[in-house]
Design an enzyme around this catalytic site. Structure first.
Site, PDB file in Angstrom:
ATOM      1  N   HIS A  74     -13.171 -59.045  44.032  1.00  0.00           N
ATOM      2  CA  HIS A  74     -13.875 -60.521  43.363  1.00  0.00           C
ATOM      3  C   HIS A  74     -14.348 -61.111  44.408  1.00  0.00           C
ATOM      4  O   HIS A  74     -15.840 -61.516  44.194  1.00  0.00           O
ATOM      5  CB  HIS A  74     -12.907 -61.113  42.595  1.00  0.00           C
ATOM      6  CG  HIS A  74     -13.465 -62.394  42.203  1.00  0.00           C
ATOM      7  ND1 HIS A  74     -13.554 -62.462  40.697  1.00  0.00           N
ATOM      8  CD2 HIS A  74     -13.525 -63.394  42.564  1.00  0.00           C
ATOM      9  CE1 HIS A  74     -13.900 -63.890  40.387  1.00  0.00           C
ATOM     10  NE2 HIS A  74     -14.018 -64.637  41.771  1.00  0.00           N
ATOM     11  N   GLU A  75     -13.820 -61.514  45.372  1.00  0.00           N
ATOM     12  CA  GLU A  75     -14.626 -62.488  46.419  1.00  0.00           C
ATOM     13  C   GLU A  75     -15.835 -61.599  46.975  1.00  0.00           C
ATOM     14  O   GLU A  75     -16.782 -62.310  47.211  1.00  0.00           O
ATOM     15  CB  GLU A  75     -13.464 -62.645  47.432  1.00  0.00           C
ATOM     16  CG  GLU A  75     -12.383 -63.627  46.826  1.00  0.00           C
ATOM     17  CD  GLU A  75     -13.023 -64.909  46.221  1.00  0.00           C
ATOM     18  OE1 GLU A  75     -14.209 -65.145  46.424  1.00  0.00           O
ATOM     19  OE2 GLU A  75     -12.514 -65.358  45.247  1.00  0.00           O
ATOM     20  N   HIS A  79     -19.088 -61.945  44.941  1.00  0.00           N
ATOM     21  CA  HIS A  79     -19.360 -63.411  45.035  1.00  0.00           C
ATOM     22  C   HIS A  79     -20.633 -63.312  46.199  1.00  0.00           C
ATOM     23  O   HIS A  79     -21.690 -63.826  46.120  1.00  0.00           O
ATOM     24  CB  HIS A  79     -18.642 -64.289  45.395  1.00  0.00           C
ATOM     25  CG  HIS A  79     -17.713 -64.978  44.192  1.00  0.00           C
ATOM     26  ND1 HIS A  79     -18.615 -65.408  42.900  1.00  0.00           N
ATOM     27  CD2 HIS A  79     -16.678 -65.314  43.885  1.00  0.00           C
ATOM     28  CE1 HIS A  79     -17.965 -65.856  42.036  1.00  0.00           C
ATOM     29  NE2 HIS A  79     -16.562 -65.730  42.486  1.00  0.00           N
ATOM     30  N   GLU A  83     -18.214 -66.626  37.785  1.00  0.00           N
ATOM     31  CA  GLU A  83     -16.885 -66.344  38.074  1.00  0.00           C
ATOM     32  C   GLU A  83     -16.538 -65.043  36.994  1.00  0.00           C
ATOM     33  O   GLU A  83     -16.007 -63.990  37.488  1.00  0.00           O
ATOM     34  CB  GLU A  83     -15.882 -67.260  37.385  1.00  0.00           C
ATOM     35  CG  GLU A  83     -15.829 -68.459  38.646  1.00  0.00           C
ATOM     36  CD  GLU A  83     -15.332 -67.812  39.829  1.00  0.00           C
ATOM     37  OE1 GLU A  83     -14.260 -66.873  39.721  1.00  0.00           O
ATOM     38  OE2 GLU A  83     -15.825 -68.371  41.048  1.00  0.00           O
TER      39      GLU A  83
END
EC number: 3.4.24.-
Length: 289
Positions: A138-139, A142, A207
């Site tokens: 997930h990070e 980003h 997100e």
């Protein structure tokens, strides 16, 4: 990589955010019979955005008192990040750990070549390696989707609008010859509110995309769903203090780091956790048995 609809939504929200900034300048300029405030608003917005863009990593890492770790200190963390970076054909980010027991993680940096990923000591203790891999996917997305740039610009512009609004409320427009003081005061109240709502909407959209793209990168949406469930429970037990520096960084984190309160969904920088978990379970074809 991310959903085309969400990309258009983000662009539209940015357009509205800049319109609010210029509208604030226009109202001030009209009331003072001068266009100078419009240009000042634009220049301040650009300057603040540039500063936030170039220094986003330093500001975020400093706010969390994060320290760099070597591969010898965190071999499993390095192994996961190296694997996922290689899978995405992207450079390896710098890796940091924050000494807080609150479970959370965030990515920062102006591009993949200058990125950093930070995990708190709390999240490293809380999650299994499979769940941690889901969080790091997930990070990293980003970073690869340039969300740090997006969020930094949104935060900077919203911050300018809020600061100008506060100054107007204190000084009341400043000019006794002001032809429309009510318009100035109304804009001083409403523009910061609108800016925060728009910034929060941009953050929520990014997100959702990072959840989806990160799960595609790891191939394991249920790992992220399980991690988010644990993080949400952990934050309620060990929240971060509402320090202003942490508030300014909170939109970068994988979960709202503060204890749940009376903030409405409109002002939330993160989508409702159950919504995110449900979406991830749908990606996987259903919840884990």
């Amino acid at each position: 990589m991310h959903n085309h609809h969400n990309g258009l939504k983000t662009a539209a929200l940015f357009g509205v955010l800049w319109a609010v900034l210029l509208g604030l300048g226009a109202v001030i300029g009209s009331s003072m019979r001068s266009t100078t405030p419009i240009w000042i608003m634009a220049l301040v917005g650009v300057g603040t955005t540039a500063y936030g863009y170039w220094n986003s990593d330093k500001l975020a890492l400093r706010s969390m008192q994060a320290y760099p770790v070597t591969e010898e200190q965190a071999p499993q963390l390095y192994q996961i990040v190296r694997e996922l970076s290689a899978k995405a054909n992207q450079p390896m980010p710098r890796i940091y750990v924050s000494p807080t027991p609150a479970p959370n993680a965030f990515a920062t940096g102006r591009n993949p070549q200058n990125a950093a990923v930070c995990c708190t000591e709390g999240i490293l203790r809380l999650l299994s390696l499979r769940e941690l891999r889901g969080v790091l996917g997930h990070e990293l997305m980003h970073v690869y989707n340039r969300d740090i740039l997006t969020s930094s610009v949104a935060a900077a512009v919203a911050g300018v609008i809020t600061s100008v609004g506060q100054m107007l409320l204190i000084f009341g427009g400043g000019d006794r010859r002001n032809s429309n003081p009510l318009a100035v005061m109304a804009m001083a109240l409403l523009a910061p509110l609108a800016a925060v709502v728009i910034q929060s909407a941009i953050s929520r959209t990014r997100e959702y995309d990072a959840d989806e793209d990160g799960s595609a990168l790891t191939g394991d949406p249920l790992a992220l769903a399980s991690a988010l469930r644990k993080i949400h429970q952990g934050v309620q037990m060990v929240p971060l203090p509402p320090d202003q520096k942490l508030v300014n960084t909170s939109h970068l984190m994988i979960a709202n780091p503060f204890r749940a309160g009376g903030v409405t969904r409109m002002f939330a920088t993160h989508p409702p956790m159950q919504d995110r978990i449900t979406r991830l379970e749908l990606m996987a074809g259903g919840p884990a048995s």
